[in-house]
Design a protein around this motif. Structure first.
Motif, PDB file in Angstrom:
ATOM      1  N   THR A  42       0.691  -1.108  -0.100  1.00  0.00           N
ATOM      2  CA  THR A  42      -0.090  -0.328  -0.543  1.00  0.00           C
ATOM      3  C   THR A  42       0.809   1.504   0.081  1.00  0.00           C
ATOM      4  OG1 THR A  42      -1.366  -1.715   1.439  1.00  0.00           O
ATOM      5  CG2 THR A  42      -1.640   1.071   1.015  1.00  0.00           C
ATOM      6  N   PHE A  43       1.564   1.157   0.758  1.00  0.00           N
ATOM      7  CA  PHE A  43       3.033   2.038   0.641  1.00  0.00           C
ATOM      8  C   PHE A  43       4.434   1.741  -0.410  1.00  0.00           C
ATOM      9  CE2 PHE A  43       2.989   0.608   4.616  1.00  0.00           C
ATOM     10  CZ  PHE A  43       4.485   0.652   4.989  1.00  0.00           C
ATOM     11  N   GLU A  44       4.785   2.976  -1.105  1.00  0.00           N
ATOM     12  CA  GLU A  44       6.043   2.550  -1.337  1.00  0.00           C
ATOM     13  C   GLU A  44       7.249   3.840  -0.776  1.00  0.00           C
ATOM     14  OE1 GLU A  44       7.486   0.534  -3.781  1.00  0.00           O
ATOM     15  OE2 GLU A  44       5.641  -0.588  -4.045  1.00  0.00           O
ATOM     16  N   GLU A  45       8.382   3.508  -2.084  1.00  0.00           N
ATOM     17  CA  GLU A  45       8.854   4.756  -1.104  1.00  0.00           C
ATOM     18  C   GLU A  45       8.895   6.036  -1.664  1.00  0.00           C
ATOM     19  OE1 GLU A  45      13.770   4.958  -1.679  1.00  0.00           O
ATOM     20  OE2 GLU A  45      13.356   2.357  -1.473  1.00  0.00           O
ATOM     21  N   THR A  46       8.306   6.813  -1.357  1.00  0.00           N
ATOM     22  CA  THR A  46       8.386   8.213  -2.450  1.00  0.00           C
ATOM     23  C   THR A  46       8.957   9.158  -3.897  1.00  0.00           C
ATOM     24  OG1 THR A  46       7.337   9.054   0.098  1.00  0.00           O
ATOM     25  CG2 THR A  46       8.196  10.981  -1.871  1.00  0.00           C
ATOM     26  N   GLN A  47      10.245   8.833  -3.693  1.00  0.00           N
ATOM     27  CA  GLN A  47      10.408   8.338  -4.314  1.00  0.00           C
ATOM     28  C   GLN A  47      10.447   8.203  -5.918  1.00  0.00           C
ATOM     29  OE1 GLN A  47      14.719   9.023  -5.417  1.00  0.00           O
ATOM     30  NE2 GLN A  47      14.164  11.696  -4.584  1.00  0.00           N
ATOM     31  N   LEU A  48       9.819   6.726  -5.624  1.00  0.00           N
ATOM     32  CA  LEU A  48       9.260   6.059  -6.463  1.00  0.00           C
ATOM     33  C   LEU A  48       8.216   6.768  -8.136  1.00  0.00           C
ATOM     34  CD1 LEU A  48       9.160   3.164  -8.148  1.00  0.00           C
ATOM     35  CD2 LEU A  48       7.438   2.774  -6.875  1.00  0.00           C
ATOM     36  N   PHE A  49       7.376   7.454  -7.185  1.00  0.00           N
ATOM     37  CA  PHE A  49       6.153   8.220  -7.687  1.00  0.00           C
ATOM     38  C   PHE A  49       6.603   9.855  -8.026  1.00  0.00           C
ATOM     39  CE2 PHE A  49       4.113   5.434  -4.480  1.00  0.00           C
ATOM     40  CZ  PHE A  49       3.506   4.849  -5.417  1.00  0.00           C
ATOM     41  N   SER A  50       7.328  10.009  -6.988  1.00  0.00           N
ATOM     42  CA  SER A  50       7.930  11.585  -7.544  1.00  0.00           C
ATOM     43  C   SER A  50       8.432  11.568  -8.702  1.00  0.00           C
ATOM     44  CB  SER A  50       8.780  12.430  -6.498  1.00  0.00           C
ATOM     45  OG  SER A  50       9.398  11.010  -5.712  1.00  0.00           O
ATOM     46  N   ARG A  51       9.467  10.458  -8.926  1.00  0.00           N
ATOM     47  CA  ARG A  51      10.294   9.499  -9.957  1.00  0.00           C
ATOM     48  C   ARG A  51       9.370   9.634 -11.938  1.00  0.00           C
ATOM     49  NH1 ARG A  51      15.826   6.759  -9.833  1.00  0.00           N
ATOM     50  NH2 ARG A  51      15.598   7.001 -11.838  1.00  0.00           N
ATOM     51  N   SER A  52       8.507   8.865 -11.251  1.00  0.00           N
ATOM     52  CA  SER A  52       7.796   8.160 -12.656  1.00  0.00           C
ATOM     53  C   SER A  52       6.786   9.310 -12.796  1.00  0.00           C
ATOM     54  CB  SER A  52       6.704   6.672 -12.121  1.00  0.00           C
ATOM     55  OG  SER A  52       7.178   7.016 -10.888  1.00  0.00           O
TER      56      SER A  52
END
Ligand code: HAM
Length: 425
Positions: A42-52
């Motif tokens: 349900t959660f991931e490292e924030t960077q995964l979303f900001s980069r993609s």
């Protein structure tokens, strides 16, 4: 009094049939098209979303539920499902499997948006990704699955919009042209668009501000900037969609609200409401896996919001099957009968027959009322007489006919019933 947090909702038993139905349709269609299920956290490292998804998108800039956990890790509740699936593809070496790898998910997603009809802060997505092939026939198949899925849920008033936004090679030319066009109106742009103009001019095309939207009509079109390879890919996709019997309209300003897209982008909308209530959207993201640290791997996918599907099923008054309920209710009169009822209920359940029953010591009339409101097909009635004789009364709740039956007869009758009403998997 506590209430659900703003933008979230309880899904009460009376609404569950919609959810189970859509999930079943999703699983069935995915099986037909060769997709396997994947579940990511349900959660991931924030960077995964900001980069993609991209720093300049509304999702990353304004809508993410980001927090630091007790170990100081920067985490984000997933606002979408594509980046996590790509992360999993890379992390588990799925490039070693035959390509394309086809994966689907049903996931809870979180976006801090202004709640309104069909827009929530916690919503649910059915999504799928086909990773490892750039053939436009795959784009056709992915779009076909989206269309067939929504149709098979019972929606009939749909439209499909399609565009190509090019690749790393041809996109910069388009971006420069967009920048030049919008720079001419810089003073009239909303504050967000002034930032978008600097950071990612493509995002100017998703602005919801009416003044900025007016400018969109004469903005440059991505299609006019495609390189020969992207133009050919788009042309071929059109041909495959025709082969598949899908009608679409080209919307050359459709760019989608996430940065990872390349080439094909598409959305399926309700015929009447348009983009404000898009049921689902997707597209190609041929650079994403490489950008996340994997090998160059072309891919594409789609996701639809379950809440919006349900909203439209209700609008279209589409028939949705009810969930099965226990077909048998056991009523008892008296203490000794209650013990028999408890034993009989346990026996029937162990034999695979769904049973509910009255607790306490209400009148027979009240118990029959309860059986009716639970939609029981049969009610078994046990009183003192039945305890002595070992027989029970079986009441058909549709015809109100009653007969006294022996345990043997009862078992045979109910076994027949069980085979007709086995619980849905
Ligand atoms: P998306 O368009 O951001 O795409 O979201 C997909 C769908 O989720 C939308 O079309 C809509 O039905 C639903 N949705 C989005 N936000 C909300 C909300 N706040 N409330 C209710 N429903 C909402 C993606 O997320 C991409 N990952 C799709 C994709 C998959 N592209 C490639 N693969």
């Amino acid at each position: 009094m506590y209430q659900v947090p703003r933008g979230t909702q309880d899904i009460l038993p009376g609404e569950q049939f919609y959810w189970r139905y859509i999930e079943q349709r999703a699983a069935l269609l995915c099986q037909l098209y060769g997709y396997e299920r994947i579940d990511t956290p349900t959660f991931e490292e924030t960077q995964l979303f900001s980069r993609s998804v991209g720093e300049a998108t509304d999702i990353v800039a304004k809508e993410m539920y980001t927090f630091k956990d007790k170990g100081g890790n920067e985490l984000t509740l997933k606002p979408e499902g594509t980046a996590p699936v790509c992360r999993a593809y890379i992390e588990h070496g799925l490039h070693n499997r035959p390509q394309p790898v086809k994966l689907y998910y049903l996931a809870t997603t979180f976006r801090y948006e202004r709640p309104q009809a069909g827009r929530y802060r916690q919503h649910h997505q059915f999504g799928y990704e086909a990773i490892g092939d750039d053939d436009p026939a795959l784009d056709g198949e992915v779009i076909d699955l989206a269309w067939q899925f929504l149709k098979s849920c019972g929606l009939s008033k749909l439209k499909l919009e399609l565009n190509s936004i090019g690749c790393r090679k041809c996109r910069p030319g388009y971006m420069a042209s967009l920048k030049e066009y919008y720079s001419g109106y810089a003073s009239t742009l909303c504050p967000d668009c002034k930032i978008r103009l600097e950071r990612n001019p493509l995002r100017l095309l998703d602005c919801k501000n009416p003044l900025c939207q007016k400018l969109e009509a004469s903005a440059p079109r991505s299609i006019d900037f495609l390189c020969p390879e992207c133009a050919d890919h788009f042309r071929q996709l059109g041909r495959y969609l025709e082969l598949l019997g899908l009608t679409f309209s080209e919307n050359h300003r459709l760019v989608r609200g996430l940065d990872y897209y390349t080439r094909t982008v598409f959305e399926i909308q309700p015929e009447a409401d348009g983009a404000q209530s898009t049921l689902g959207g997707g597209g190609r993201y041929d650079d994403l896996i490489e950008e996340l640290g994997g090998r160059p791997t072309p891919a594409l996918g789609f996701a639809a919001g379950l809440e919006r599907i349900i909203l439209n099923l209700k609008k279209e008054r589409a028939p949705v099957p009810a969930l099965p309920k226990p077909p048998v209710f056991i009523a008892h009169i008296g203490k000794a009968a209650k013990d028999e009822a408890v034993k009989l209920a346990a026996g029937l359940r162990r034999g695979g027959i769904g049973v509910t029953g009255a607790l306490g010591s209400r009148s027979l009339k009240a118990q029959l009322r309860q059986a009716n409101s639970l939609d029981a097909r049969y009610t078994i009635i046990i009183g003192d007489e039945e305890v002595k004789s070992g027989r029970v009364i079986l009441r058909d709740m549709t015809t109100s006919e009653q007969k006294t039956v022996s345990p043997g007869e009862l078992e045979g009758l109910l076994r027949q019933l069980a085979s007709k009403t086995s619980p849905q998997s």
